[in-house]
Structure formats: C-alpha cells, structure tokens
Design a protein around this motif. Structure first.
Motif, short mmCIF file in Angstrom:
data_model
loop_
_atom_site.label_atom_id
_atom_site.label_comp_id
_atom_site.label_asym_id
_atom_site.label_seq_id
_atom_site.Cartn_x
_atom_site.Cartn_y
_atom_site.Cartn_z
N ILE A 175 0.85 -1.19 0.00
CA ILE A 175 0.00 0.00 0.00
C ILE A 175 0.89 1.24 0.00
O ILE A 175 1.71 1.42 0.92
CB ILE A 175 -0.95 -0.01 1.21
N PRO A 176 0.76 2.13 -0.98
CA PRO A 176 1.72 3.23 -1.15
C PRO A 176 1.50 4.41 -0.19
O PRO A 176 2.35 5.28 -0.11
CB PRO A 176 1.50 3.66 -2.60
N ILE A 177 0.36 4.47 0.50
CA ILE A 177 0.12 5.54 1.45
C ILE A 177 -0.18 4.94 2.82
O ILE A 177 -0.60 3.78 2.93
CB ILE A 177 -1.05 6.45 1.01
N ARG A 178 0.04 5.73 3.86
CA ARG A 178 -0.12 5.22 5.21
C ARG A 178 -1.60 4.98 5.54
O ARG A 178 -2.46 5.82 5.28
CB ARG A 178 0.48 6.20 6.22
N ILE A 179 -1.88 3.83 6.14
CA ILE A 179 -3.21 3.52 6.66
C ILE A 179 -3.26 4.01 8.10
O ILE A 179 -2.41 3.63 8.92
CB ILE A 179 -3.48 2.01 6.60
N GLU A 180 -4.23 4.84 8.44
CA GLU A 180 -4.34 5.32 9.81
C GLU A 180 -5.80 5.46 10.21
O GLU A 180 -6.70 5.54 9.37
CB GLU A 180 -3.62 6.66 9.98
N SER A 181 -6.03 5.41 11.54
CA SER A 181 -7.38 5.54 12.11
C SER A 181 -8.37 4.62 11.42
O SER A 181 -9.46 5.02 11.05
CB SER A 181 -7.84 6.99 12.05
N SER A 182 -7.96 3.36 11.25
CA SER A 182 -8.77 2.41 10.50
C SER A 182 -9.01 1.14 11.31
O SER A 182 -8.25 0.80 12.22
CB SER A 182 -8.06 2.03 9.19
N VAL A 183 -10.10 0.45 10.96
CA VAL A 183 -10.39 -0.88 11.50
C VAL A 183 -10.51 -1.82 10.30
O VAL A 183 -11.38 -1.64 9.45
CB VAL A 183 -11.68 -0.91 12.33
N ILE A 184 -9.63 -2.82 10.24
CA ILE A 184 -9.61 -3.78 9.13
C ILE A 184 -10.10 -5.12 9.68
O ILE A 184 -9.51 -5.67 10.61
CB ILE A 184 -8.21 -3.92 8.53
N GLY A 185 -11.17 -5.66 9.11
CA GLY A 185 -11.80 -6.86 9.63
C GLY A 185 -11.03 -8.14 9.34
O GLY A 185 -10.04 -8.16 8.59
N GLU A 186 -11.50 -9.24 9.95
CA GLU A 186 -10.85 -10.54 9.78
C GLU A 186 -10.88 -10.98 8.31
O GLU A 186 -11.86 -10.77 7.60
CB GLU A 186 -11.56 -11.59 10.64
N ASN A 187 -9.76 -11.56 7.88
CA ASN A 187 -9.63 -12.11 6.53
C ASN A 187 -9.78 -11.07 5.42
O ASN A 187 -9.98 -11.43 4.26
CB ASN A 187 -10.65 -13.25 6.30
#
Length: 357
Positions: free
Chosen positions: A318-330
């Motif tokens: 991923i070329p940009i920073r992921i922030e303040s996120s919730v990423i689910g299972e699988n």
C-alpha cells in the motif's frame, strides 16, 4: 451478588464488522471487548455471570468464552429472542438472578474504575438502584441523570434538551425491585423497554436511586472511531516491551511493544505502544503507535498507524499510510501495478472507505 452482561444487540453502527461477529467480541488491543468487563467483574469478587445473548450470536460467545471455567468463573447464557431493549433483557434473566441484588454491565462498555468500591457503597446504602455517571460533552447522545442532594431525581434517554451533562455509563446495581418497575413499563418511542424508564419508575415511586460520578476514562465502543479510541487508551497503559517472536534484518522496535509467538518482524519498524499477535509476519513495513495487529496477519511494504487490524488480514504494497482504520478478519488490501489505473473493490453492506485524491 451475581453479574449480568447484556450482549444481545445487533451492533448496527459497527457494520460490516458486526455482520460476522458480535460487537462485544470484536477485539480491542487483541482481546475481545467483553473480556475487559469480565476481568473487572472478577476482580470485584463476583464469579457467577449471566450473559444475555441473541439466538444468532450465542454460538460465537460459547466458542470464545465457553462455560467460563478457563477464566475461573461460571458463565450462564440467557437468550433474548428479540432485541426489545435493556429492561427486557433484564426481565429474561429473572430466573438466573434468583431474586438477588445484581451488578449489570453493557457488553460494549469499557470502564476504567474499581468496581469493589462501587459495590461496597451500594451494600452500605439503602438504594434500590446505584448507577455510574460521567460528565460528557454531547449529553443528547446518552441516557442522562439529574442529581439533587446526592440522589438521582430524573433520568431520560437521549434527551433533545438534556437536564445535565451526566451520562449513564452502562454499569448498574439493582435490587429485585427492578423487576416490578419493568413490569409497569410500556415500549418507548423506539419500540423498546428502556432501563432508564425502569429507573425513573423507581424514582417516581419514592425509591432511592443513587449515583457515583467517575472521572476515569470510559468508552462506549458502539462506533468504529470509539473502537480506535478505546484501543489507543488501552495500549497507552502498556508498561514494557514483551517480545516472543523473531526480529530480523535490521528491524527496529521502539517503546512498549508486545510481539506474539511465532511472529516474524523482517526489515521493519514498530513504534509503540503497539501489540502484534501470534503467527503474524510484518516485512518491509512501518507500524506506528496505537496499533493493534491480530493473529495470522501478513503485512508487507505498507505503513499503518493508530489502527486495529483483525486476525488473518493481508495488507500488501500500500503506497500511502493507513491510519485511524479498522480492518476486519480475513480482509485483503492489495496494491498492484497495472494500467489503466483503477480500483477494484468488493465491499460488504455498510462498508466505509476513503480514497485520497
């Protein structure tokens, strides 16, 4: 005294996460939300706990918590067939409570508070109900209490014109008189039997309702941003570095970081407070503060900060920073080189995604 935890709600504000998992089972700092309540209850000396669940989510709770024996407690599951409000959830637990005083928790609440003192004050009083309150900046979003001379004189659910800024936290103690109050209730405008209406019935019938105002932190984890904030608060309490995994190739671990078993950190930077679960691989990546990463996750050539990544997710290139996120299972988040440039998405109902320009 027994304890009752209410967990039968559908968690609509947390969809799509709650389409596949019960809200109180969503991990915060790699531990199901409900575990924080169970630990507080156990620390207070209560070991007999009833959990009100729905027919749809009972198996998920049984799978995670079992009968409670592994936690040195006893868990009884009580089914609320339809979500008809908190007071109705108490009513269906009447047989379990067996005409005794009881402590009640909302399953999605986190409270940083010593329950022992709360219970002791109730036992030394003549209250029929004893509730926790805390000042809030948006009282119209909560059940609100008005206090006079150390007694609660009015409670109202999500008022348009709040009588005070004291929100009902979601931790209560009741005597069996609450069942008489519930029997006198009619459904609210939401079609539910409200616990605030039951408390107001006690007040209207000259029963003593007391309250304790807490200044410590409390969080209702009903929305994604609440999960992220609760995660931040819990991680901020990490006291030391704990590394059980493998650190390779010039990786840098800074601050209070927990790394689980069989996890590999390869040519990456992790800045705490942060927690990484078991059997996870992080390579050529940056993991910033206030990030929780679950078990079996694979992260490569990406940057993540102030986020919650649940079990078995994959985040690649991923070329940009992921922030303040919730990423689910699988979940899978993958960037690939191809032309024409486009985005390919498969998103469930109620998903939310932001794409920078």
């Amino acid at each position: 005294m027994k304890a009752l935890i209410l967990c039968a709600g559908k968690g609509t504000r947390l969809r799509p996460l709650t389409l596949t998992n019960a809200k109180p089972l969503i991990p915060i700092a790699n531990k199901p939300t409900i575990m924080y309540s169970i630990e507080k209850i156990k620390e207070s000396g209560i070991s007999d706990i009833g959990i009100v669940v729905s027919p749809e989510n009972i198996e998920a709770f049984q799978r995670v918590l079992g009968d409670g024996s592994s936690l040195d407690i006893k868990i009884t599951y009580i089914i609320q067939e339809k979500p008809q409000g908190l007071a109705h959830a108490v009513k269906v637990a009447k047989d379990f409570l067996n005409n005794e005083d009881f402590l009640m928790f909302l399953g999605d609440n986190l409270v940083h508070f010593d329950l022992k003192s709360f219970i002791k004050k109730f036992e030394q009083s003549e209250y029929e109900s004893y509730i926790l309150l805390t000042p809030v900046e948006n009282p119209w979003d909560f059940g609100i209490a008005l206090i006079e001379d150390s007694k609660v004189v009015k409670v109202v659910e999500k008022p348009k014109v709040p009588p005070s800024n004291l929100a009902i936290v979601g931790v209560y103690i009741f005597t069996p008189l609450i069942f008489e109050a519930i029997d006198h209730l009619s459904p609210s405008w939401r079609g539910e039997y409200e616990i605030t209406d039951a408390i107001q019935w006690l007040i209207d019938n000259s029963k003593n309702v007391g309250a304790h105002i807490i200044e410590g932190w409390w969080k209702d984890t009903g929305k994604p941003e609440d999960l992220i904030e609760a995660n931040r608060k819990i991680l901020s309490e990490l006291k030391e570095m704990q590394i059980e995994g493998e650190i390779r190739e010039d990786s840098l671990i800074q601050g209070n970081v927990v790394i689980g078993k069989n996890t590999k950190i390869i040519n990456s930077i992790i800045r705490g407070p942060a927690i990484v679960g078991d059997n996870t691989t992080i390579s050529n990546s940056y993991i910033g503060p206030y990030t929780s990463i679950g078990d079996g996750v694979y992260i490569s050539s990406s940057e993540i900060e102030h986020s919650i990544i649940l079990n078995d997710a994959n985040i690649l290139n991923i070329p940009i920073r992921i922030e303040s996120s919730v990423i689910g299972e699988n979940a899978n988040i993958i960037s690939i080189e191809r032309k024409p440039h486009s985005i390919k998405l498969i998103l469930g109902d109620y998903s939310h995604i932001q794409i920078p320009k």
